[in-house]
Design a protein around this motif. Structure first.
Motif, PDB file in Angstrom:
ATOM      1  N   ASP A 141       0.831  -1.195   0.000  1.00 19.72           N
ATOM      2  CA  ASP A 141       0.000   0.000   0.000  1.00 19.72           C
ATOM      3  C   ASP A 141       0.873   1.256   0.000  1.00 19.72           C
ATOM      4  O   ASP A 141       0.617   2.213  -0.739  1.00 19.72           O
ATOM      5  N   GLU A 142       1.928   1.252   0.816  1.00 19.86           N
ATOM      6  CA  GLU A 142       2.845   2.395   0.840  1.00 19.86           C
ATOM      7  C   GLU A 142       3.610   2.501  -0.472  1.00 19.86           C
ATOM      8  O   GLU A 142       3.847   3.605  -0.969  1.00 19.86           O
ATOM      9  N   GLU A 143       3.977   1.373  -1.058  1.00 19.05           N
ATOM     10  CA  GLU A 143       4.654   1.392  -2.349  1.00 19.05           C
ATOM     11  C   GLU A 143       3.786   2.086  -3.397  1.00 19.05           C
ATOM     12  O   GLU A 143       4.273   2.909  -4.192  1.00 19.05           O
ATOM     13  N   SER A 144       2.496   1.795  -3.393  1.00 19.04           N
ATOM     14  CA  SER A 144       1.585   2.424  -4.351  1.00 19.04           C
ATOM     15  C   SER A 144       1.508   3.926  -4.135  1.00 19.04           C
ATOM     16  O   SER A 144       1.516   4.711  -5.097  1.00 19.04           O
ATOM     17  N   ASP A 145       1.446   4.343  -2.880  1.00 19.88           N
ATOM     18  CA  ASP A 145       1.423   5.779  -2.588  1.00 19.88           C
ATOM     19  C   ASP A 145       2.701   6.459  -3.067  1.00 19.88           C
ATOM     20  O   ASP A 145       2.667   7.562  -3.624  1.00 19.88           O
ATOM     21  N   LEU A 146       3.843   5.805  -2.829  1.00 25.66           N
ATOM     22  CA  LEU A 146       5.122   6.394  -3.239  1.00 25.66           C
ATOM     23  C   LEU A 146       5.203   6.573  -4.758  1.00 25.66           C
ATOM     24  O   LEU A 146       5.684   7.605  -5.241  1.00 25.66           O
ATOM     25  N   THR A 147       4.736   5.596  -5.494  1.00 21.78           N
ATOM     26  CA  THR A 147       4.781   5.726  -6.954  1.00 21.78           C
ATOM     27  C   THR A 147       3.855   6.851  -7.425  1.00 21.78           C
ATOM     28  O   THR A 147       4.185   7.581  -8.363  1.00 21.78           O
ATOM     29  N   ARG A 148       2.712   7.011  -6.756  1.00 20.59           N
ATOM     30  CA  ARG A 148       1.808   8.118  -7.119  1.00 20.59           C
ATOM     31  C   ARG A 148       2.435   9.471  -6.793  1.00 20.59           C
ATOM     32  O   ARG A 148       2.081  10.481  -7.410  1.00 20.59           O
ATOM     33  N   LEU A 149       3.350   9.482  -5.835  1.00 16.27           N
ATOM     34  CA  LEU A 149       4.047  10.725  -5.484  1.00 16.27           C
ATOM     35  C   LEU A 149       5.231  11.007  -6.405  1.00 16.27           C
ATOM     36  O   LEU A 149       5.928  12.003  -6.242  1.00 16.27           O
ATOM     37  N   GLY A 150       5.473  10.111  -7.352  1.00 10.53           N
ATOM     38  CA  GLY A 150       6.537  10.343  -8.318  1.00 10.53           C
ATOM     39  C   GLY A 150       7.853   9.680  -8.003  1.00 10.53           C
ATOM     40  O   GLY A 150       8.855   9.916  -8.688  1.00 10.53           O
ATOM     41  N   VAL A 151       7.885   8.835  -6.971  1.00 18.20           N
ATOM     42  CA  VAL A 151       9.109   8.090  -6.672  1.00 18.20           C
ATOM     43  C   VAL A 151       9.199   6.915  -7.648  1.00 18.20           C
ATOM     44  O   VAL A 151       8.245   6.143  -7.769  1.00 18.20           O
ATOM     45  N   PRO A 152      10.301   6.777  -8.379  1.00 19.60           N
ATOM     46  CA  PRO A 152      10.403   5.689  -9.358  1.00 19.60           C
ATOM     47  C   PRO A 152      10.218   4.318  -8.702  1.00 19.60           C
ATOM     48  O   PRO A 152      10.817   4.037  -7.654  1.00 19.60           O
ATOM     49  N   ARG A 153       9.394   3.487  -9.304  1.00 21.40           N
ATOM     50  CA  ARG A 153       9.120   2.174  -8.723  1.00 21.40           C
ATOM     51  C   ARG A 153      10.391   1.343  -8.578  1.00 21.40           C
ATOM     52  O   ARG A 153      10.536   0.556  -7.638  1.00 21.40           O
ATOM     53  N   ARG A 154      11.346   1.524  -9.504  1.00 21.93           N
ATOM     54  CA  ARG A 154      12.584   0.746  -9.436  1.00 21.93           C
ATOM     55  C   ARG A 154      13.416   1.103  -8.201  1.00 21.93           C
ATOM     56  O   ARG A 154      14.304   0.338  -7.817  1.00 21.93           O
ATOM     57  N   SER A 155      13.123   2.259  -7.594  1.00 23.76           N
ATOM     58  CA  SER A 155      13.868   2.677  -6.402  1.00 23.76           C
ATOM     59  C   SER A 155      13.241   2.166  -5.113  1.00 23.76           C
ATOM     60  O   SER A 155      13.805   2.344  -4.036  1.00 23.76           O
TER      61      SER A 155
END
Length: 391
Positions: A162-176
């Protein structure tokens, strides 16, 4: 590997069980760990060896009363400058910042030193705002800065999908981003050991802040539809002081209106040592929190062999395998919650199967040994990425 764990939010390892267990587990794998925490103004030694391989350094000037995030943010410059000086003379191989103000301090301190920085947020401001944990009147700076921190560091450790999904929506690259949950002490939380006294009734246990009125009221409504079961509510002030607590009095009135007062025990604050026996005494842990970024209470119950009925939010979705180690239900559905509880209590063999599966999952997925191993893998990735950028 020389690892720097930055925890500007705390003044000691005793305050943060996750930090304590992570540092101990990393050191147990042969690494040198230094925890950089905030000085609280007391006459504590600036440096101390906590155990082999783990040292804590307190950085000041500090204020033991600075727990509000705006106060911690104001102290970041005074925290980051001494960090920079320390790392300039003794460079760590990797820095792991815990929570967002630690991330700001770590990025400032590591600037120009080419030290890779890994970030754990624990809980994101946007998620807390969405679930009404963070009031509209506060948290603006945090919500603005967390995405920038996530994009600036070499890697981000998310506590749940769930936090991973929020981070990607915030523009953090998923690969990171790498999902690494919080661990559980399987020596402390396991099916063997003392069991709290109980009656002959089916027992439900919940552990919650009594301020979570709506969620606990939902659970009390569900209890009214589960005849013959008792509910132990752990949380709030010590039991002797409950009568003076407004949140307790409001919940007690709800219980009275539902005619379940005789089947509800408000246990008050339960110390860490008393928690495993209480969890072992339960037929089910019922976790109705409307926001739970880690799902840690559910994992602790599972480690004790206690199946879980939990709301399908945050870290609960990762922790509880629906239909195998417990049941997930939508929040705010007392009738459905009661139905699921009744179904489980009516089938002892199914409860036993859930119990075995729950303990096995907690031990295999959430042991600190595994969490440390996965965290080290993130460090290796961050080190490689920093080296490639420097080349």
């Amino acid at each position: 590997m020389k690892i720097a764990l930055v925890a500007q939010h705390t003044t000691s390892l005793a305050e943060d069980a996750r930090l304590r267990e992570l540092s101990r587990s990393l050191a147990g794998k042969g690494h040198r760990v230094t925890v950089y925490a905030r000085k609280d103004g007391a006459a504590a030694p600036a440096k101390a060896e906590l155990e082999p391989g783990v040292q804590i350094e307190l950085i000041g000037p500090g204020d033991k009363h600075a727990s509000d995030e705006s106060q911690l943010l104001a102290q970041v410059p005074a925290f980051s400058q001494p960090l920079h000086e320390r790392w300039r003379h003794e460079r760590p191989d990797v820095v792991h910042a815990l929570r967002w103000t630690s991330g700001l301090a770590s990025l400032a301190a590591a600037r120009d030193l080419r030290i890779p920085v890994v970030q754990s947020f624990d809980s994101l401001g946007v998620a807390e705002r969405r679930h009404h944990v963070l009031p509209l009147s506060v948290g603006t700076e945090r919500i603005r800065l967390e995405p920038a921190i996530g994009r600036s560091v070499n890697a981000v450790v998310a506590g749940s999908s769930d936090e991973e999904s929020d981070l990607t929506r915030l523009g953090v690259p998923r690969r990171s981003i790498k999902v690494v949950p919080c661990g559980v002490d399987t020596d402390e939380f396991n099916p063997e050991g003392p069991v709290a006294d109980r009656t002959g009734r089916h027992r439900l246990v919940t552990v919650a802040d009594l301020q979570e009125h709506d969620a606990l009221a939902t659970l009390l409504q569900a209890l009214s539809k589960v005849p013959g079961a008792e509910l132990v509510v752990a949380g709030g002030p010590p039991r002797a002081k409950l009568r003076g607590d407004m949140a307790y009095r409001r919940l007690a009135k709800v219980a009275e209106s539902l005619d379940v007062t005789g089947r509800v025990l408000f246990a008050g604050e339960v110390g860490r040592g008393a928690l495993p026996p209480l969890l072992r005494s339960a037929d089910l842990l019922v976790n109705v929190s409307e926001y739970d970024p880690t799902g840690m209470l559910s994992v602790q119950a599972m480690a004790c062999g206690t199946p879980v009925v939990a709301t399908a939010v945050g870290g609960q979705v990762d922790a509880v395998v629906d239909g195998t180690t417990g049941i997930l239900v939508p929040p705010g559905r007392p009738a459905l919650l009661a139905q699921r509880i009744r179904q489980l209590l009516a089938h002892p063999m199914l409860l036993e199967a859930f119990s075995v599966a729950a303990a096995d999952r907690a031990r295999s997925r959430y042991s600190w040994d595994r969490i440390a191993h996965e965290t080290l893998a993130v460090y290796d990735t961050a080190v490689d990425k920093a080296a490639a950028l420097a080349a």
